[in-house]
Design an enzyme around this catalytic site. Structure first.
Site, PDB file in Angstrom:
ATOM      1  N   LYS A  54       0.701  -1.265  -0.369  1.00 27.56           N
ATOM      2  CA  LYS A  54       0.052   0.164   0.068  1.00 27.56           C
ATOM      3  C   LYS A  54       0.492   1.207  -0.343  1.00 27.56           C
ATOM      4  O   LYS A  54       0.396   2.349  -0.674  1.00 27.56           O
ATOM      5  CB  LYS A  54      -0.671  -0.166   1.139  1.00 27.56           C
ATOM      6  CG  LYS A  54      -2.363  -1.335   0.986  1.00 27.56           C
ATOM      7  CD  LYS A  54      -2.762  -0.933   2.237  1.00 27.56           C
ATOM      8  CE  LYS A  54      -3.898  -1.607   2.350  1.00 27.56           C
ATOM      9  NZ  LYS A  54      -4.663  -3.249   3.156  1.00 27.56           N
ATOM     10  N   GLN A  98      -4.272  -1.676   9.578  1.00 26.14           N
ATOM     11  CA  GLN A  98      -4.468  -2.765   8.993  1.00 26.14           C
ATOM     12  C   GLN A  98      -4.899  -3.691   9.649  1.00 26.14           C
ATOM     13  O   GLN A  98      -4.659  -3.587  11.153  1.00 26.14           O
ATOM     14  CB  GLN A  98      -2.971  -3.124   8.648  1.00 26.14           C
ATOM     15  CG  GLN A  98      -2.852  -4.207   7.633  1.00 26.14           C
ATOM     16  CD  GLN A  98      -3.923  -4.339   6.366  1.00 26.14           C
ATOM     17  OE1 GLN A  98      -3.839  -2.905   5.604  1.00 26.14           O
ATOM     18  NE2 GLN A  98      -3.717  -5.193   5.453  1.00 26.14           N
ATOM     19  N   ASP A 121     -11.171   3.282   4.873  1.00 27.14           N
ATOM     20  CA  ASP A 121     -11.132   1.925   5.061  1.00 27.14           C
ATOM     21  C   ASP A 121     -12.994   1.216   4.603  1.00 27.14           C
ATOM     22  O   ASP A 121     -13.280   0.657   4.373  1.00 27.14           O
ATOM     23  CB  ASP A 121     -11.142   1.169   5.849  1.00 27.14           C
ATOM     24  CG  ASP A 121      -9.335   0.044   5.509  1.00 27.14           C
ATOM     25  OD1 ASP A 121      -9.354  -0.348   4.276  1.00 27.14           O
ATOM     26  OD2 ASP A 121      -8.347  -0.053   6.398  1.00 27.14           O
TER      27      ASP A 121
END
Ligand code: NAP
Ligand code: LUD
Length: 294
Positions: A54, A98, A121
């Protein structure tokens, strides 16, 4: 019949190109670039890989990334403080924490502490809640589900009126992708570990989204002829012929299913690269929102 491949790697590359061009234009106009904070807790190899990918993707499109690699034994309060500081940082337009987090961390509290304006997200309960309601646009849609829909759209697959079956109901994939399909007027079935006669239900699908985390569970004879298959699963299976000692397979038995389906995504190279492209898109959109530009 052999299905047409939906090439997620190539489609994601096209999208990254579109994002890079837009970042460049905005930089010329505002003198600023979007910023993503990537928070990684602990030493999980898969999480480290994904976060590294990412950050690399950010660099390639001109988005600044801020890495926060935190120890496995960080306390709830310390992690909360990291998120709050990022909420207050004007150079950060997106915050990625994450998952999964270590067991001692209450992830609901952490995800709920992310400013909804920076929730790239799309996991904040307000964003998920809006996603689940009719005509209440969330600020951000979760990246993997958004990537699945983008793959269908960019492959010319019509969703409206189709029978869609989603295998899996997790907060990060199954549930949000089902909501997106519903908003696009698919007729929807959601399956999970208690579903009876799973192969029969899956055989109804014009569009099948598989997100169960079970290597090659969906067999060729579960697939309706001509179905479109989006395989979200990423499962490592032992393979002594590979340097790493394993290879990645999806939730669908690809070789069997491709003989029955009309279109299918591979693993790797299908949904995975799209997840990352959608994170970049959300971060850019977050920056535009913060700067008040269209
Ligand atoms: P998860 O949280 O473990 O959820 C799995 C879902 O599948 C649950 O709803 C579970 O049902 C259902 N399930 C499990 N075994 C089943 C079975 N035998 N029959 C029917 N349903 C079953 O997993 P996830 O986070 O959604 O991830 C799913 C897969 O996608 C994993 O392989 C993951 O690595 C992959 N993934 C890929 C990406 C990407 O970008 N490519 C992103 C995220 C995840 P219950 O609810 O009843 O337990
Ligand atoms: N947590 C995700 N946890 C796990 N595969 C991902 C993923 C790229 N907060 C938060 O990034 O969106 C998230 N937000 N997730 N995931 C899974 C999930 C998270 C999974 C696969 C890939 C991200 C990916 O690019 C490649 C592919 O399928 O082609 C293979 C990569 C390899 O290991 O070679």
């Amino acid at each position: 019949m052999t299905a047409e491949l939906i090439d997620g790697k190539a489609i994601a590359k096209t999208i990254r190109g579109e994002i890079a061009a837009e970042v460049e234009t905005l930089k010329a106009k505002t003198g600023k670039v979007p910023g993503l904070a990537a928070v990684l807790v602990g030493q999980r190899k898969d999480s480290q890989t994904y976060v590294r990918m990412k950050k690399k993707a950010c660099a390639e499109v001109g988005i600044t990334s801020f890495g926060h690699d935190l120890p496995e034994d960080i306390s709830q309060a310390e992690l909360l403080k990291v998120v709050q500081d990022l909420n207050a940082n004007p150079d950060v337009h997106g915050i990625l924490v994450q998952l999964p987090l270590p067991d001692h961390i209450d992830d609901e509290e952490i995800l709920g502490a992310i400013s909804i304006e920076k929730d790239v997200d799309g996991f904040h309960p307000i964003n998920i809640g809006r996603l689940s309601m009719k005509r209440r646009d969330p600020l951000f849609v979760p990246c993997t589900p958004k990537g699945c829909i983008e793959l269908l759209d960019r492959s010319g697959v019509e969703i409206e009126g189709k029978q869609a079956v989603v295998l899996g109901r997790s907060n990060i994939v199954g549930l949000p992708v089902a909501m997106l399909l519903l908003h696009r007027n698919a007729t929807l079935t959601i399956c999970h570990s208690r579903t009876k006669n799973l192969p029969d239900v899956v055989r109804q699908a014009d569009i099948l989204i598989a997100a169960v985390g079970r290597a090659e569970m969906v067999r060729g004879d579960w697939v309706k002829p001509g179905a479109v298959i989006i395989d979200v699963g990423v499962n490592a299976v032992d393979d002594a012929t590979k340097k790493k000692g394993y290879r990645l397979v999806g939730d669908v038995a690809f070789e069997e299913a491709k003989e029955v389906a009309s279109k299918i995504t591979p693993v790797p190279g299908g949904v995975g690269p799209m997840t990352i492209a959608m994170l970049l898109r959300n971060t850019l959109d977050g920056a535009k929102h913060a700067w008040g530009v269209e």
